[in-house]
Design a protein around this motif. Structure first.
Motif, PDB file in Angstrom:
ATOM      1  N   GLY A  41       0.977  -1.669  -0.163  1.00 15.09           N
ATOM      2  CA  GLY A  41      -0.085   0.030  -0.390  1.00 15.09           C
ATOM      3  C   GLY A  41       0.702   1.289   0.201  1.00 15.09           C
ATOM      4  O   GLY A  41      -0.139   2.627   0.619  1.00 15.09           O
ATOM      5  N   ALA A  42       2.255   1.261  -0.914  1.00 15.76           N
ATOM      6  CA  ALA A  42       2.615   2.127  -0.740  1.00 15.76           C
ATOM      7  C   ALA A  42       2.219   3.773  -1.090  1.00 15.76           C
ATOM      8  O   ALA A  42       2.165   4.403  -0.529  1.00 15.76           O
ATOM      9  CB  ALA A  42       4.668   2.243  -1.257  1.00 15.76           C
ATOM     10  N   LEU A  43       2.073   3.585  -2.830  1.00 17.69           N
ATOM     11  CA  LEU A  43       0.757   4.036  -3.610  1.00 17.69           C
ATOM     12  C   LEU A  43      -0.349   4.482  -2.975  1.00 17.69           C
ATOM     13  O   LEU A  43      -0.955   5.705  -3.064  1.00 17.69           O
ATOM     14  CB  LEU A  43       0.911   4.017  -5.118  1.00 17.69           C
ATOM     15  N   THR A  44      -1.102   3.317  -2.659  1.00 20.52           N
ATOM     16  CA  THR A  44      -2.204   3.795  -1.850  1.00 20.52           C
ATOM     17  C   THR A  44      -2.767   4.204  -0.627  1.00 20.52           C
ATOM     18  O   THR A  44      -3.769   5.122  -1.273  1.00 20.52           O
ATOM     19  CB  THR A  44      -2.415   1.875  -1.398  1.00 20.52           C
ATOM     20  N   LYS A  68      -6.760  -4.577   3.803  1.00 20.49           N
ATOM     21  CA  LYS A  68      -8.294  -4.265   4.582  1.00 20.49           C
ATOM     22  C   LYS A  68      -8.178  -3.291   5.736  1.00 20.49           C
ATOM     23  O   LYS A  68      -9.025  -2.510   6.102  1.00 20.49           O
ATOM     24  CB  LYS A  68      -9.010  -5.422   4.225  1.00 20.49           C
ATOM     25  N   THR A  69      -6.714  -4.176   6.256  1.00 21.50           N
ATOM     26  CA  THR A  69      -6.726  -3.713   7.736  1.00 21.50           C
ATOM     27  C   THR A  69      -6.309  -1.436   7.882  1.00 21.50           C
ATOM     28  O   THR A  69      -7.134  -0.543   7.879  1.00 21.50           O
ATOM     29  CB  THR A  69      -6.098  -3.750   9.200  1.00 21.50           C
ATOM     30  N   LYS A  70      -4.856  -1.435   6.792  1.00 18.44           N
ATOM     31  CA  LYS A  70      -4.560  -0.258   6.785  1.00 18.44           C
ATOM     32  C   LYS A  70      -5.812   0.726   5.937  1.00 18.44           C
ATOM     33  O   LYS A  70      -5.565   1.620   6.511  1.00 18.44           O
ATOM     34  CB  LYS A  70      -3.868  -0.625   5.486  1.00 18.44           C
ATOM     35  N   PHE A  71      -6.483  -0.001   5.269  1.00 16.12           N
ATOM     36  CA  PHE A  71      -7.419   1.112   4.655  1.00 16.12           C
ATOM     37  C   PHE A  71      -9.157   1.083   4.353  1.00 16.12           C
ATOM     38  O   PHE A  71      -9.423   0.986   3.776  1.00 16.12           O
ATOM     39  CB  PHE A  71      -6.918   0.935   3.007  1.00 16.12           C
ATOM     40  N   ASN A  75     -13.663   5.010   0.393  1.00 18.43           N
ATOM     41  CA  ASN A  75     -13.437   4.834  -1.320  1.00 18.43           C
ATOM     42  C   ASN A  75     -12.145   4.625  -1.893  1.00 18.43           C
ATOM     43  O   ASN A  75     -11.719   3.844  -3.054  1.00 18.43           O
ATOM     44  CB  ASN A  75     -12.939   6.463  -1.663  1.00 18.43           C
ATOM     45  N   PHE A  76     -12.045   3.171  -1.001  1.00 19.04           N
ATOM     46  CA  PHE A  76     -10.955   1.839  -1.097  1.00 19.04           C
ATOM     47  C   PHE A  76     -11.899   0.597  -1.801  1.00 19.04           C
ATOM     48  O   PHE A  76     -12.595   0.233  -0.797  1.00 19.04           O
ATOM     49  CB  PHE A  76      -9.766   2.006  -0.374  1.00 19.04           C
ATOM     50  N   GLU A  77     -11.856  -0.074  -2.978  1.00 20.64           N
ATOM     51  CA  GLU A  77     -12.193  -0.919  -2.674  1.00 20.64           C
ATOM     52  C   GLU A  77     -11.337  -2.066  -3.141  1.00 20.64           C
ATOM     53  O   GLU A  77     -10.341  -2.025  -4.362  1.00 20.64           O
ATOM     54  CB  GLU A  77     -13.345  -0.853  -4.158  1.00 20.64           C
ATOM     55  N   LEU A  78     -10.758  -3.127  -2.634  1.00 20.89           N
ATOM     56  CA  LEU A  78     -10.345  -4.309  -2.854  1.00 20.89           C
ATOM     57  C   LEU A  78     -10.662  -5.599  -3.624  1.00 20.89           C
ATOM     58  O   LEU A  78     -11.610  -5.838  -3.559  1.00 20.89           O
ATOM     59  CB  LEU A  78      -9.388  -4.720  -1.794  1.00 20.89           C
TER      60      LEU A  78
END
Length: 266
Positions: A41-44, A68-71, A75-78
């Motif tokens: 998730g560096a860019l995420t 999922k924990t970080k973000f 507005n985020f979908e994995l």
């Protein structure tokens, strides 16, 4: 977490580099950004902060809970799975009226770089741009111009379907683990494409140019004759188009490749 060689993982952590890469997507906040291979998730994180929606596609199941924990953001979908199996065409058709722009960003896994790039080209009519990190040598090929040593079928495709640009080099020491070679950032802008054609035609012309570059030492006449299985027909096509049959594939322009393609289709 250790990077996995089978997924071509090399993680970047430098915040200045991350900001520099993300800035290439522009300042319009009403964008959907598709991130291929978010890794840890560096860019995420920055993408989520800057843009309306981020959809990340990740193959490594061990990263699912981490991401999922970080973000945990609206507005985020994995999407977990192989990007090569992902139906990008249907996805883009379904969301085409929801966002001003849709762009792709990725630190491309080296082992499927070409496949992802061509998949992007096939769908580029619905995209604003793509920002890709690739091995430096691959970036040089993609952005090469006719007559240059690195010019190949990937160069032709990038020229046909985008405005291509080598943005900057990323030294291998910026990654963990450190890879064997340097990387580079390229941008592909899809707003002023030279040629717009259906996906089926793009696949045919890309396969044609790939085969015409198969033997760079041979002339365009020899390679086209092999591709068609008919050397007299190849010679007639080249003469009709006033293309010197003795030219090599790397000195044939993208416009000339399109004219060859169109002549074959008649």
């Amino acid at each position: 977490m250790l990077a996995k060689k089978q997924f071509g993982q090399n993680f970047i952590t430098d915040k200045n580099l991350i900001a520099k890469i993300v800035s290439l997507l522009g300042e319009d906040k009403n964008q959907l950004i598709i991130e291929i291979g978010p890794g840890q998730g560096a860019l995420t994180r920055l993408l989520i902060e800057k843009y309306q929606k981020v959809v990340a596609i990740e193959i490594d199941k061990d990263l699912e809970e981490i991401l999922k924990t970080k973000f945990n953001s609206d507005n985020f979908e994995l999407i977990m799975g192989d990007v090569l199996d992902f139906d990008l065409t249907s996805f883009l058709n379904n969301i085409k009226n929801s966002y001003n722009r849709v762009s792709i960003i990725s630190n491309l896994p080296y082992y499927i770089t070409s496949e992802i790039i061509f998949k992007t080209f096939y769908n580029c009519d619905k995209l604003e741009k793509a920002i890709f990190m690739t091995q430096k040598e691959v970036a040089q090929r993609i952005t090469a111009l006719v007559g240059e040593n690195n010019y190949n079928n990937l160069s032709v495709a990038a020229e046909l379907f985008s405005t291509k640009k080598y943005e900057f080099t990323v030294k291998k020491q910026m990654f963990n683990p450190i890879p064997k070679v340097d990387s580079a950032i390229i941008s592909l802008d899809f707003q002023n494409q030279k040629f717009k054609m259906p996906i089926s035609d793009k696949k045919v012309i890309n396969e044609m140019t790939r085969q015409l570059f198969n033997n760079r030492r041979k002339t365009i006449y020899n390679n086209l004759g092999t591709y068609l299985g008919d050397k007299p027909k190849a010679l007639k096509i080249l003469q009709n188009l006033e293309i010197d049959p003795q030219k090599r594939p790397e000195v044939i322009s993208s416009d000339e490749y399109v004219r060859i393609f169109e002549n074959i289709r008649r």
